[in-house]
Design a protein around this motif. Structure first.
Motif, mmCIF file in Angstrom:
data_model
loop_
_atom_site.group_PDB
_atom_site.id
_atom_site.type_symbol
_atom_site.label_atom_id
_atom_site.label_comp_id
_atom_site.label_asym_id
_atom_site.label_seq_id
_atom_site.Cartn_x
_atom_site.Cartn_y
_atom_site.Cartn_z
ATOM 1 N N GLY A 94 73.140 15.496 52.102
ATOM 2 C CA GLY A 94 73.829 14.253 51.806
ATOM 3 C C GLY A 94 72.844 13.122 51.572
ATOM 4 O O GLY A 94 71.705 13.337 51.142
ATOM 5 N N GLU A 95 73.280 11.911 51.874
ATOM 6 C CA GLU A 95 72.449 10.735 51.604
ATOM 7 C C GLU A 95 71.516 10.360 52.745
ATOM 8 O O GLU A 95 70.499 9.717 52.522
ATOM 9 C CB GLU A 95 73.353 9.535 51.275
ATOM 10 C CG GLU A 95 74.152 9.703 49.991
ATOM 11 C CD GLU A 95 74.955 8.465 49.666
ATOM 12 O OE1 GLU A 95 74.910 7.505 50.461
ATOM 13 O OE2 GLU A 95 75.623 8.454 48.618
ATOM 14 N N ALA A 109 70.328 16.857 61.673
ATOM 15 C CA ALA A 109 69.886 15.594 62.275
ATOM 16 C C ALA A 109 70.542 14.484 61.468
ATOM 17 O O ALA A 109 70.144 14.202 60.331
ATOM 18 C CB ALA A 109 68.368 15.480 62.233
ATOM 19 N N LYS A 110 71.541 13.869 62.031
ATOM 20 C CA LYS A 110 72.336 12.886 61.301
ATOM 21 C C LYS A 110 71.610 11.539 61.209
ATOM 22 O O LYS A 110 71.092 11.037 62.202
ATOM 23 C CB LYS A 110 73.702 12.710 61.971
ATOM 24 C CG LYS A 110 74.599 13.952 61.866
ATOM 25 C CD LYS A 110 75.973 13.683 62.435
ATOM 26 C CE LYS A 110 76.891 14.885 62.227
ATOM 27 N NZ LYS A 110 77.159 15.138 60.789
ATOM 28 N N GLY A 111 71.579 10.998 60.014
ATOM 29 C CA GLY A 111 71.029 9.667 59.804
ATOM 30 C C GLY A 111 69.526 9.546 59.881
ATOM 31 O O GLY A 111 68.995 8.429 59.856
ATOM 32 N N VAL A 112 68.793 10.673 59.937
ATOM 33 C CA VAL A 112 67.343 10.581 60.154
ATOM 34 C C VAL A 112 66.592 10.035 58.942
ATOM 35 O O VAL A 112 65.447 9.607 59.060
ATOM 36 C CB VAL A 112 66.742 11.950 60.545
ATOM 37 C CG1 VAL A 112 67.241 12.398 61.886
ATOM 38 C CG2 VAL A 112 67.014 12.992 59.476
ATOM 39 N N ARG A 113 67.234 10.026 57.779
ATOM 40 C CA ARG A 113 66.554 9.516 56.592
ATOM 41 C C ARG A 113 66.759 8.017 56.408
ATOM 42 O O ARG A 113 66.234 7.417 55.462
ATOM 43 C CB ARG A 113 67.028 10.292 55.359
ATOM 44 C CG ARG A 113 66.519 11.734 55.343
ATOM 45 C CD ARG A 113 67.315 12.629 54.420
ATOM 46 N NE ARG A 113 67.351 12.099 53.067
ATOM 47 C CZ ARG A 113 68.312 12.408 52.188
ATOM 48 N NH1 ARG A 113 69.305 13.208 52.554
ATOM 49 N NH2 ARG A 113 68.281 11.894 50.975
ATOM 50 N N ARG A 114 67.495 7.422 57.317
ATOM 51 C CA ARG A 114 67.642 5.966 57.284
ATOM 52 C C ARG A 114 66.440 5.325 57.965
ATOM 53 O O ARG A 114 65.868 5.861 58.918
ATOM 54 C CB ARG A 114 68.929 5.537 57.996
ATOM 55 C CG ARG A 114 70.210 6.008 57.317
ATOM 56 C CD ARG A 114 71.408 5.275 57.897
ATOM 57 N NE ARG A 114 72.656 5.722 57.306
ATOM 58 C CZ ARG A 114 73.498 6.581 57.879
ATOM 59 N NH1 ARG A 114 73.202 7.061 59.083
ATOM 60 N NH2 ARG A 114 74.599 6.935 57.279
ATOM 61 N N THR A 115 66.073 4.152 57.527
ATOM 62 C CA THR A 115 64.916 3.447 58.089
ATOM 63 C C THR A 115 65.075 3.186 59.578
ATOM 64 O O THR A 115 64.111 3.235 60.343
ATOM 65 C CB THR A 115 64.702 2.108 57.355
ATOM 66 O OG1 THR A 115 64.600 2.353 55.964
ATOM 67 C CG2 THR A 115 63.446 1.414 57.851
ATOM 68 N N SER A 117 66.498 5.008 61.804
ATOM 69 C CA SER A 117 66.664 6.207 62.618
ATOM 70 C C SER A 117 65.728 6.195 63.820
ATOM 71 O O SER A 117 64.547 5.869 63.703
ATOM 72 C CB SER A 117 66.400 7.457 61.788
ATOM 73 O OG SER A 117 66.373 8.610 62.604
ATOM 74 N N LYS A 118 66.277 6.567 64.975
ATOM 75 C CA LYS A 118 65.494 6.557 66.212
ATOM 76 C C LYS A 118 64.525 7.725 66.298
ATOM 77 O O LYS A 118 63.472 7.618 66.918
ATOM 78 C CB LYS A 118 66.431 6.586 67.428
ATOM 79 C CG LYS A 118 67.321 5.362 67.563
ATOM 80 C CD LYS A 118 68.212 5.489 68.790
ATOM 81 C CE LYS A 118 69.120 4.274 68.964
ATOM 82 N NZ LYS A 118 70.011 4.410 70.132
ATOM 83 N N PHE A 119 64.890 8.869 65.714
ATOM 84 C CA PHE A 119 64.028 10.038 65.907
ATOM 85 C C PHE A 119 63.681 10.792 64.633
ATOM 86 O O PHE A 119 63.257 11.947 64.686
ATOM 87 C CB PHE A 119 64.655 11.008 66.909
ATOM 88 C CG PHE A 119 66.082 11.424 66.621
ATOM 89 C CD1 PHE A 119 67.116 10.932 67.386
ATOM 90 C CD2 PHE A 119 66.381 12.329 65.607
ATOM 91 C CE1 PHE A 119 68.422 11.323 67.149
ATOM 92 C CE2 PHE A 119 67.686 12.731 65.366
ATOM 93 C CZ PHE A 119 68.715 12.218 66.140
ATOM 94 N N GLY A 120 63.793 10.148 63.469
ATOM 95 C CA GLY A 120 63.457 10.822 62.220
ATOM 96 C C GLY A 120 62.039 11.347 62.183
ATOM 97 O O GLY A 120 61.784 12.484 61.791
ATOM 98 N N ALA A 121 61.064 10.532 62.615
ATOM 99 C CA ALA A 121 59.658 10.939 62.571
ATOM 100 C C ALA A 121 59.344 12.060 63.556
ATOM 101 O O ALA A 121 58.338 12.756 63.406
ATOM 102 C CB ALA A 121 58.761 9.741 62.856
ATOM 103 N N ARG A 122 60.200 12.237 64.555
ATOM 104 C CA ARG A 122 59.964 13.283 65.550
ATOM 105 C C ARG A 122 60.449 14.646 65.067
ATOM 106 O O ARG A 122 60.210 15.660 65.732
ATOM 107 C CB ARG A 122 60.683 12.931 66.856
ATOM 108 C CG ARG A 122 60.263 11.592 67.433
ATOM 109 C CD ARG A 122 61.189 11.152 68.536
ATOM 110 N NE ARG A 122 60.965 9.752 68.889
ATOM 111 C CZ ARG A 122 61.798 9.024 69.630
ATOM 112 N NH1 ARG A 122 62.918 9.580 70.089
ATOM 113 N NH2 ARG A 122 61.523 7.764 69.896
#
Length: 243
Positions: free
Chosen positions: A17-18, A37-43, A45-50
């Motif tokens: 998705g987006e 992992a929901k929402g990890v591509r948003r700026t 996001s709390k744990f995208g980089a992890r």
């Protein structure tokens, strides 16, 4: 239990998705996990980089019908930045996670998990040249999977070595009387290096020269791809230049 927690190393990710991402991980206790992992591509996001490849994290997940849902992620090993900053380390790590993905089934393997985490940590810390770190990882991973090569005694007859003819299809070095015609011979120094890579004798590895390292790398690549019965796409990009 619908909610569970585990340590896991990220093998690969795919966009969904987006804003979401599908994360494939090899965990310590639950085998291979595919989760959203929901929402990890948003700026924000709390744990995208992890949850990037080569990262090790303590993750909490909710069991789903086809894909689990990652609800929390805390970093345990932030190896991604150090690895991706160096081309040799990045290409070696890419082969490692691809191999781990192919060699482990859904039930996983604690030994494979610990081996992969240790190899990624070693790459991030630049403990050894990335090429020999990769070769050592591949040989050990294959051994854990039940395909330990022989570099001294004949893999077919068990006749004491050293033998210099190497045949990947037969499991390692073989005696002359059972060697297929035209089989390649290896230098004894190369065989000593291969044995050292398998056992983690880094003093021998570090004292080896470029010629023997290159010959050993060719053997490891052929042996790995024969037993995996498929080509490792990332292997062609590995930096084999010496440090």
């Amino acid at each position: 239990m619908p909610l569970y927690r585990d340590e896991a190393v990220v093998l690969r990710t795919h966009k969904l998705g987006e804003a979401d991402r599908i994360v494939t991980m090899l965990s310590r206790n639950h085998g291979k996990i595919r989760a959203v992992a929901k929402g990890v591509r948003r700026t924000a996001s709390k744990f995208g980089a992890r949850l990037e490849p080569f990262m090790v994290a303590d993750v909490q997940l909710f069991e789903g019908r086809s894909l689990d849902i990652i609800t929390q992620a805390e970093s345990l090993g932030s190896y991604g930045a150090e690895i991706t900053a160096d081309y040799g380390s990045y290409t070696a790590a890419s082969v490692m996670v691809e191999t781990a993905d192919k060699i482990t089934d859904d039930d996983g393997s604690l030994q494979q998990y610990l081996l992969l985490v240790g190899a990624l940590r070693s790459l991030a810390r630049r403990e050894h040249h990335s090429s020999v770190t990769l070769d050592s990882y591949l040989l050990r991973s294959l051994s854990i999977a039940g395909w330990a090569p022989s570099f001294v005694d004949c893999a077919v007859t068990g006749a004491p070595g050293p033998h210099t003819v190497f045949v990947a299809q037969l499991g390692g070095v073989v005696a002359d009387e059972v060697a297929p015609p035209g089989s390649p011979r290896l230098e004894l120094k190369t065989l000593e290096l291969l044995a050292a890579l398998l056992t983690g004798d880094w003093a021998v590895v570090e004292s080896s020269d470029e010629r023997h390292q290159n010959q050993a790398s060719g053997v490891v690549a052929a042996y790995t791809q024969f037993h995996l019965e498929r080509t490792l796409r990332s292997l062609q990009h590995v930096d084999r230049s010496t440090a």
